[in-house]
Design an enzyme around this catalytic site. Structure first.
Site, PDB file in Angstrom:
ATOM      1  N   ASP A 302       0.861  -1.168   0.000  1.00 20.79           N
ATOM      2  CA  ASP A 302       0.000   0.000   0.000  1.00 20.79           C
ATOM      3  C   ASP A 302       0.914   1.240   0.000  1.00 20.79           C
ATOM      4  O   ASP A 302       2.137   1.155   0.155  1.00 20.79           O
ATOM      5  CB  ASP A 302      -0.965   0.000   1.194  1.00 20.79           C
TER       6      ASP A 302
HETATM    7  C1  NOJ Z   1      -4.054   3.866   0.013  1.00 19.68           C
HETATM    8  C2  NOJ Z   1      -5.201   2.928   0.154  1.00 19.68           C
HETATM    9  O1  NOJ Z   1      -5.146   2.260   1.396  1.00 19.68           O
HETATM   10  C3  NOJ Z   1      -5.286   1.884  -0.950  1.00 19.68           C
HETATM   11  O2  NOJ Z   1      -6.465   1.170  -0.815  1.00 19.68           O
HETATM   12  C4  NOJ Z   1      -5.158   2.520  -2.295  1.00 19.68           C
HETATM   13  O3  NOJ Z   1      -5.264   1.557  -3.303  1.00 19.68           O
HETATM   14  C5  NOJ Z   1      -3.850   3.271  -2.369  1.00 19.68           C
HETATM   15  N1  NOJ Z   1      -3.813   4.302  -1.340  1.00 19.68           N
HETATM   16  C6  NOJ Z   1      -3.612   3.890  -3.729  1.00 19.68           C
HETATM   17  O4  NOJ Z   1      -4.444   4.952  -3.936  1.00 19.68           O
END
Ligand code: NOJ
Length: 762
Positions: A302
């Site tokens: 993430d």
């Molecule tokens: C953080 C989020 O937790 C995740 O779900 C997402 O895909 C990413 N950012 C990218 O935007």
């Protein structure tokens, strides 16, 4: 020698192929080029990746592990100059937050024309519940219990995303969630593992369609691996701590289902698990995901999750964090840029084996080959497809139908709903009555509110309400607190004067849920409860219908008594107003059922139907039992609950046998009758309780359901088949199997209102 020749031939092929492809305009796709029939001219992707790897410098291989944002949302269609240089130097493998064929083409050209090996970039984005045509938020779609439509919704999302140049979505989010404080509950399927697993698989099928080689498919990414939904106190990014048994029984199965459905990628979660951040968690990534489940795709972190290990306190510096991540089995670094900065030296110093880098790069390159990017890096970049495939009337219709099917009718007294044919004056009051902006929800990424339909527009345009006079008043804001006697509420109450029916549009604004949007109070925000109370006080005899737009289960205890009808509409997406108007007018008879319990108050949280019995089950007459002094243990609205405009009556469950062997199956049948006066759909639910186990078992667990459609007066016998594998769990010895003994089978319209029978497993 043979190797060298092969590598050289491959390099020549690449050099020939890409500049030519770069000059060509993308030609229309022929039927036999899409889906599983797509055949790369590079043959076997594994072998192709191996030969390409041999041509790559260590830095170029590490470059494939680097995923960077384009900043599209912040700066528009541009790229930081440093990123452009990085792409040209082969230091970037994938870009996210870039879509639209023109912009993606520019970025892709940078890689394909200007980098040494001309390796195409991969384009990812958060396509969570629709790309441009926004569908209801995922928790809402789950409430339809319509697996086919959920798959179809994500197919449409994939078609739109791929037509705008994307190869990859960061979805589905398959985290089980039992705590409505957590803002991300809106993004998942709710509290149940069985239903969540079916929905996880359906979404993967929807996104990946006939295969990731299809120009109208995108790679799925099962996230957030793992147990992110169990953040302590419902606070986003918070610590997670649970037994391996709960992890395996409750939280992991939807991820396993996504793997089995062929999910191309996984995303690690932000949280730690048993003291180890998920991004460096060998148990999760290597032991379970790869060794036990045989996952063959790649794992991305993430956003900046590798860097965050410094804050978790398990790495002393970035280099150590990067080392831990890659050694645990993480392949791609989202936005930390730690792999690209530190892995080259870590490999040179012998701290990270080169093989670990090669393996990660190989996994990523294989997906690029499978996507067909080496055959034509521009194959998803057709302006014609972008024009033809986005926000089409068919997509909007599917979204509208889903919006109606995601609504859950929580209360309906005095026949307040559906709206009567003869009404002349309808008061539409409240902060979300004309809030197109909020309707698409907090995770609508590329969605634009200029396309979305407010409740006001949906009602005013609905053919069933032709000729009705609307009395409109927002009255108050969603959040701004205002004492009950202040002007906003008074204005709203006055505006309803003389109406035949009052519809209140209430809830949360869209940014009150999704990422980083936990709440410590789950009541209607601001002075909305005061508005409802004031309305009831002034108009005791006028039907009051509350329509709720929100991203999580709310505490509705103080609202319930002041309204005649309560419709949970969630964030219904682009077609919000139309879909909800279909339900309010009765054009569609609501059939949604909750997939998360609605508590009586926040003190009951976490609350979920498949709890354990404890050694002192609740007994209101006995003090020393597991209960509260002030409220019963059960929720205000249980899992599986939802009303219809018709009435369904249930017979008792009938079993085909009272005992079954480990290799046998048993049929559970229940007759359901539409005892009302309207055609309607019903989700018939099957629960099982294992009465005695080597470890304690939940008081009930969903094991099957069927959504049926019945004309008034009609009956249907619904049958379910149970096998030993359906009764399996992690035993005291941590073996996944069913244990012999007595099981209670329960059928009914929701998890609380069930009839039971018993059988023995031999
Ligand atoms: C953080 C989020 O937790 C995740 O779900 C997402 O895909 C990413 N950012 C990218 O935007």
């Amino acid at each position: 020698m043979f190797f060298r020749l092969f590598a050289l031939a491959f390099a020549l092929l690449l050099c020939q192929a890409t500049p030519a492809a770069a000059q060509k305009r993308p030609r229309p796709l022929k039927a036999n080029e899409s889906g599983s029939t797509f055949r790369s001219r590079f043959g076997n992707p594994e072998r192709a990746a191996d030969s390409l790897l041999r041509l790559m410098t260590l830095e170029e291989r590490i470059g494939q592990l680097n995923l960077l944002t384009s900043d599209l949302d912040v700066t528009g269609a541009s790229l930081r100059p440093q990123y452009r240089r990085d792409i040209e130097q082969g230091r970037v493998g994938a870009v996210f937050n870039a879509y639209g064929v023109d912009f993606v083409r520019k970025l892709q050209e940078t890689a394909v024309k200007n980098s040494r090996l001309k390796i195409p970039l991969l384009f990812g984005y958060d396509v969570i519940h629709g790309h441009k045509t926004i569908f209801p938020m995922p928790l809402a779609m789950a409430c339809s219990w319509d697996i086919g439509r959920i798959e179809a919704a994500q197919r449409i999302a994939a078609v739109e995303a791929a037509s705008m140049g994307l190869d990859w979505t960061f979805a589905p989010m398959v985290d089980i969630a039992r705590d409505p404080r957590w803002g991300r509950v809106m993004e998942g399927a709710g509290e149940d593992t069985y239903l969540g697993s079916l929905i996880a698989a359906a979404q993967v099928r929807g996104f990946q369609g006939r295969g990731i080689g299809d120009v109208l498919s995108v790679m799925a990414c099962a996230k957030h691996y793992a147990a992110y939904g169990a953040a302590q106190a419902g606070r986003d990014y918070n610590t997670v701590d649970m037994s391996e048994r709960v992890l395996r029984d409750v939280y992991l199965p939807p991820f396993k289902a996504a793997t089995d459905a062929g999910a191309a990628t996984f995303m690690t979660s932000f949280n730690e698990l048993d003291g180890i951040p998920a991004t460096a968690n060998r148990f999760l990534l290597d032991q379970v995901l790869r060794k036990e489940w045989g996952f063959k795709g790649f794992v991305v972190t993430d956003y900046t999750a590798i860097m965050e290990m410094l804050f978790h306190g398990t790495a002393k510096d970035s280099a150590e964090a990067g080392m831990q991540a890659i050694l645990a089995g993480t392949d791609m670094d989202m936005q930390s840029a730690i792999f690209i900065k530190f892995l080259p030296d870590l490999v040179r110093q012998g701290k990270v084996p080169e093989a670990a880098v090669n393996q990660a790069a190989r996994r990523i390159l294989i997906k690029k080959f499978e996507l067909g990017l080496f055959d034509d890096p521009y194959r998803r970049l057709s302006p014609e497809r972008e024009k033809a495939n986005v926000l089409t009337p068919a997509h909007r219709l599917a979204s509208r139908e889903m919006a109606a099917r995601s609504c859950v009718l929580l209360k309906n007294e005095r026949e307040a709903l559906p709206l009567k044919a003869g009404i002349k004056r309808l008061a539409l009051i409240g902060p979300l009555a004309n809030a197109a902006h909020d309707m698409i929800g907090g995770w609508s990424a590329a969605g634009e509110d200029k396309h979305s339909i407010s409740l006001m527009a949906g009602l005013q345009n609905h053919p069933a309400l032709k000729g009705v006079t609307f009395q409109l008043e927002k009255g108050i804001d969603v959040e701004k607190p205002e004492p009950a006697d202040l002007p906003g509420i008074r204005k709203a109450v006055d505006a309803a004067q003389g109406a035949d029916v009052i519809v209140l549009a209430l809830g949360e604004s869209k940014d009150m849920s999704a990422e980083a949007s936990s709440r410590s109070n789950i009541k209607l925000p601001g002075s909305q409860e005061d508005l409802v109370a004031a309305m009831r006080a002034r108009y005791p005899n006028t039907p009051i219908v509350a329509v709720l737009f929100n991203g999580r289960p709310l505490d509705l205890s103080d609202v319930l008594g002041n309204v005649d009808a309560l419709l949970e509409a969630w964030y219904p997406g682009t077609e919000a107003g139309n879909g909800v108007a279909d339900v309010l007018t009765g054009a569609y008879n609501p059939s949604g059922k909750l997939t998360m319990s609605f508590p009586r108050n926040l003190g009951q949280v976490p609350i979920f139907y498949n709890q354990k019995n404890t050694g002192r089950p609740e007994n209101p007459k006995e003090k020393y039992t597991s209960k509260y002094l002030d409220v019963p243990n059960d929720p205000l609205f249980p899992f599986g609950f939802g009303l219809s405009y018709t009435k369904f009556s249930y017979g008792a469950p009938q079993l085909s046998a009272t005992s079954m062997g480990m290799g046998d199956s048993l049929r559970v049948s229940v007759t359901v009758t539409n005892a009302g006066t309207r055609l309607g759909e019903e989700v018939v639910q099957l629960y099982v309780r294992d009465l005695v186990g080597s470890v304690t078992r939940p008081v009930k667990e969903l094991k099957g359901f069927r959504k049926i459609r019945l004309a008034p007066g009609a009956s249907e016998m619904v049958s379910f088949t149970l096998r030993a594998k359906d009764l399996a769990f992690y035993t005291a010895e941590m073996q996944f199997r069913a244990e012999p003994g007595t099981f209670r089978v329960m059928t009914g319209p929701n998890s609380a209102d069930v009839q039971a029978a018993e059988f023995t497993l031999r």
